[in-house]
Write an enzyme that holds these catalytic residues in place. Structure first.
Site, short mmCIF file in Angstrom:
data_model
loop_
_atom_site.label_atom_id
_atom_site.label_comp_id
_atom_site.label_asym_id
_atom_site.label_seq_id
_atom_site.Cartn_x
_atom_site.Cartn_y
_atom_site.Cartn_z
N SER A 139 46.40 63.11 10.63
CA SER A 139 47.59 62.26 10.66
C SER A 139 47.17 60.82 10.44
CB SER A 139 48.25 62.39 12.04
OG SER A 139 49.25 61.42 12.22
N TYR A 152 48.40 62.86 21.29
CA TYR A 152 48.42 63.13 19.84
C TYR A 152 47.38 62.26 19.13
CZ TYR A 152 50.66 64.01 15.26
OH TYR A 152 50.92 64.38 13.96
P1 NAD Z 1 56.41 71.62 12.54
O1 NAD Z 1 56.85 71.59 13.95
O2 NAD Z 1 57.41 71.76 11.46
O3 NAD Z 1 55.32 72.73 12.32
C1 NAD Z 1 54.32 72.99 13.25
C2 NAD Z 1 53.83 74.38 13.04
O4 NAD Z 1 52.86 74.67 14.04
C3 NAD Z 1 54.95 75.41 13.17
O5 NAD Z 1 54.76 76.42 12.21
C4 NAD Z 1 54.75 75.94 14.57
O6 NAD Z 1 55.23 77.26 14.71
C5 NAD Z 1 53.23 75.89 14.66
N1 NAD Z 1 52.75 75.93 16.03
C6 NAD Z 1 53.12 75.18 17.08
N2 NAD Z 1 52.45 75.58 18.19
C7 NAD Z 1 51.64 76.61 17.81
C8 NAD Z 1 50.74 77.44 18.50
N3 NAD Z 1 50.54 77.32 19.82
N4 NAD Z 1 50.12 78.40 17.79
C9 NAD Z 1 50.32 78.56 16.46
N5 NAD Z 1 51.17 77.79 15.76
C10 NAD Z 1 51.83 76.83 16.44
O7 NAD Z 1 55.53 70.29 12.34
P2 NAD Z 1 54.90 69.60 11.06
O8 NAD Z 1 55.47 68.23 11.00
O9 NAD Z 1 54.98 70.49 9.89
O10 NAD Z 1 53.39 69.44 11.55
C11 NAD Z 1 52.32 70.16 10.98
C12 NAD Z 1 51.04 69.38 11.18
O11 NAD Z 1 51.13 68.14 10.48
C13 NAD Z 1 50.75 69.03 12.64
O12 NAD Z 1 49.39 69.14 12.91
C14 NAD Z 1 51.19 67.59 12.71
O13 NAD Z 1 50.53 66.90 13.73
C15 NAD Z 1 50.81 67.09 11.34
N6 NAD Z 1 51.51 65.87 10.93
C16 NAD Z 1 52.85 65.85 10.77
C17 NAD Z 1 53.46 64.66 10.38
C18 NAD Z 1 54.94 64.56 10.16
O14 NAD Z 1 55.42 63.45 9.95
N7 NAD Z 1 55.67 65.66 10.17
C19 NAD Z 1 52.70 63.52 10.17
C20 NAD Z 1 51.32 63.59 10.36
C21 NAD Z 1 50.74 64.78 10.73
#
Ligand code: NAD
Length: 257
Positions: A139, A152
């Site tokens: 991130s 985080y």
């Molecule tokens: P999201 O909530 O849409 O997806 C998260 C995924 O992780 C889902 O498929 C969920 O089912 C899965 N998950 C959660 N807990 C779990 C567990 N215990 N075991 C297995 N799977 C699990 O979120 P996202 O925004 O798509 O985030 C995905 C990644 O990207 C994360 O690591 C997040 O930190 C990172 N990220 C997101 C953003 C953003 O702006 N959305 C920015 C930077 C980084």
């Protein structure tokens, strides 16, 4: 660019960025293994629909990334992989002195420790196959901080550090390890933190989006899951064979500030 014949495991991929990355890898020809902690008919149907759309093998394996043994079992059940995308992640927004201990533990386990367990389990197979790509979805918060996100920010900085170490340990092998650092992407994870951020800053939803989230993103646009997937595909390409141990920001200029 073809990843035909390669198998990719994408953790946390029944939603958001993980799903976007799985779709782009499948579009590039890779067989994909989707994962989350649930085991619903929809999870398996989602994998089947990707398989059908892109003409690749696609399946769903349930494993809870908060548990080390399940992280390792995911890799074993998949029969190893050529591409490992460590994406599963959760968020919680709270001042550090009020930060619930169970939220701290869950964020560190899912966002950081899972990457240790899956990488440790997947590497021997990559070495046997003589090729490997590890892509960690970190991130902008792996490179910089924001208030109220202690767990985080700690976890994502940890992932960036681990990325460098794994890259050094595999530097003389045809295996790379890199981190993608997204800025804000409008996924369910981001949607879910809007109400708490509204409370913390006493702002409306629109104000949170404009003045808190995208205020740090000079492009004033959310990044898309397709752009994240495309970046992962690039890191799996031959052009990226000498890119290892680094971070690629997809953040509209956030970390240039
Ligand atoms: P999201 O909530 O849409 O997806 C998260 C995924 O992780 C889902 O498929 C969920 O089912 C899965 N998950 C959660 N807990 C779990 C567990 N215990 N075991 C297995 N799977 C699990 O979120 P996202 O925004 O798509 O985030 C995905 C990644 O990207 C994360 O690591 C997040 O930190 C990172 N990220 C997101 C953003 C953003 O702006 N959305 C920015 C930077 C980084």
């Amino acid at each position: 660019m073809t990843l035909a014949g390669k198998t990719a495991i994408i953790t946390g991929s029944n939603s958001g960025i993980g799903l976007g990355v799985a779709r782009e890898l499948a579009k590039a020809g890779a067989n994909v293994i989707l994962n989350s902690f649930t085991d619903n008919d929809e999870d398996h149907a989602l994998a089947a629909s990707i398989g059908e759309e892109f003409g690749v093998e696609a399946r769903y394996i349930k494993a809870d990334m908060s548990k080390g043994e399940e992280c390792r079992a995911l890799i074993e059940q998949a029969g190893g992989c050529d591409i490992l995308v460590n994406n599963a992640g959760i968020q919680h927004v709270s001042p550090i002195d009020e930060f619930p201990v169970e939220k701290w533990d869950a964020i560190i386990a899912i966002n950081m420790n899972s990457t240790f367990h899956t990488t440790a389990a997947a590497l021997p197979g990559m070495r046997e196959r003589g090729w490997g790509r590890i892509v960690n979805i970190a991130s902008a918060h792996g490179l910089t901080a924001s208030p109220f996100k202690a767990a985080y920010v700690a976890a994502k900085h940890g992932v960036v550090g681990m990325t460098k170490t794994v890259a050094l340990e595999t530097a003389q092998e045809p295996i790379t390890c890199n981190a993608i650092c997204p800025g804000y992407v409008l996924t369910p994870l981001v949607e879910a933190q809007i109400p708490d951020t509204m409370k913390e800053y006493n702002m409306s939803r629109d104000e949170v989006v404009k003045n808190v989230m995208l205020t740090r993103q000079p492009s004033k646009e959310f990044a898309t899951v397709e752009q994240l997937g495309g970046t992962a595909v690039f890191l799996c390409s031959d052009a990226a064979a000498q890119i290892t141990g680094t971070t690629i920001s997809v953040d509209g200029g956030w970390t240039a500030l």
